[in-house]
Design a protein around this motif. Structure first.
Motif, short mmCIF file in Angstrom:
data_model
loop_
_atom_site.label_atom_id
_atom_site.label_comp_id
_atom_site.label_asym_id
_atom_site.label_seq_id
_atom_site.Cartn_x
_atom_site.Cartn_y
_atom_site.Cartn_z
N PHE A 83 26.91 26.06 38.85
CA PHE A 83 26.59 24.63 38.79
C PHE A 83 26.58 24.02 40.18
O PHE A 83 25.72 23.20 40.51
CB PHE A 83 27.57 23.89 37.90
CG PHE A 83 27.32 24.07 36.43
CD1 PHE A 83 26.03 24.14 35.93
CD2 PHE A 83 28.37 24.15 35.55
CE1 PHE A 83 25.79 24.31 34.57
CE2 PHE A 83 28.15 24.32 34.19
CZ PHE A 83 26.86 24.39 33.71
N GLY A 84 27.52 24.41 41.02
CA GLY A 84 27.55 23.91 42.39
C GLY A 84 26.33 24.32 43.18
O GLY A 84 25.76 23.52 43.95
N MET A 85 25.89 25.57 43.02
CA MET A 85 24.70 26.04 43.73
C MET A 85 23.45 25.31 43.23
O MET A 85 22.59 24.94 44.03
CB MET A 85 24.55 27.55 43.56
CG MET A 85 25.59 28.33 44.33
SD MET A 85 25.50 30.10 44.04
CE MET A 85 23.90 30.47 44.72
N ARG A 86 23.37 25.11 41.92
CA ARG A 86 22.22 24.36 41.38
C ARG A 86 22.19 22.95 41.93
O ARG A 86 21.14 22.43 42.27
CB ARG A 86 22.28 24.32 39.87
CG ARG A 86 21.88 25.63 39.22
CD ARG A 86 21.77 25.51 37.72
NE ARG A 86 20.72 24.55 37.37
CZ ARG A 86 20.53 24.08 36.15
NH1 ARG A 86 21.31 24.46 35.19
NH2 ARG A 86 19.57 23.23 35.91
N LEU A 87 23.36 22.33 42.05
CA LEU A 87 23.44 20.98 42.58
C LEU A 87 23.07 20.96 44.06
O LEU A 87 22.35 20.08 44.52
CB LEU A 87 24.86 20.43 42.39
CG LEU A 87 25.10 19.01 42.84
CD1 LEU A 87 24.22 18.03 42.06
CD2 LEU A 87 26.57 18.64 42.67
N ALA A 88 23.53 21.97 44.81
CA ALA A 88 23.25 22.02 46.25
C ALA A 88 21.76 22.24 46.52
O ALA A 88 21.22 21.70 47.48
CB ALA A 88 24.07 23.12 46.89
#
Length: 59
Positions: free
Chosen positions: A51-56
């Motif tokens: 989720f963090g990578m998708r957000l970044a």
């Protein structure tokens, strides 16, 4: 009508909460093992990382 919608909302919430509680009771012995904790920690960490990578990388 509002009272009926509220009652339905509360009923769905109770059912939604009862399912994980029931599953946890069935799997209680396995969930207490250290290997189960490690597995669940890895799964949780992976999900949060994705989720963090998708957000970044999102616009």
């Amino acid at each position: 009508m509002g009272l009926l919608l509220t009652a339905v909302h509360v009923l769905i919430g109770l059912l939604w909460s009862a399912v994980p509680i029931g599953c946890a009771r069935v799997l209680q012995g396995w969930l207490r093992k250290p290997q189960a904790r490690r597995l669940l920690d890895r799964i949780t960490g992976t999900v949060i990382g994705v989720f963090g990578m998708r957000l970044a990388f999102s616009n």
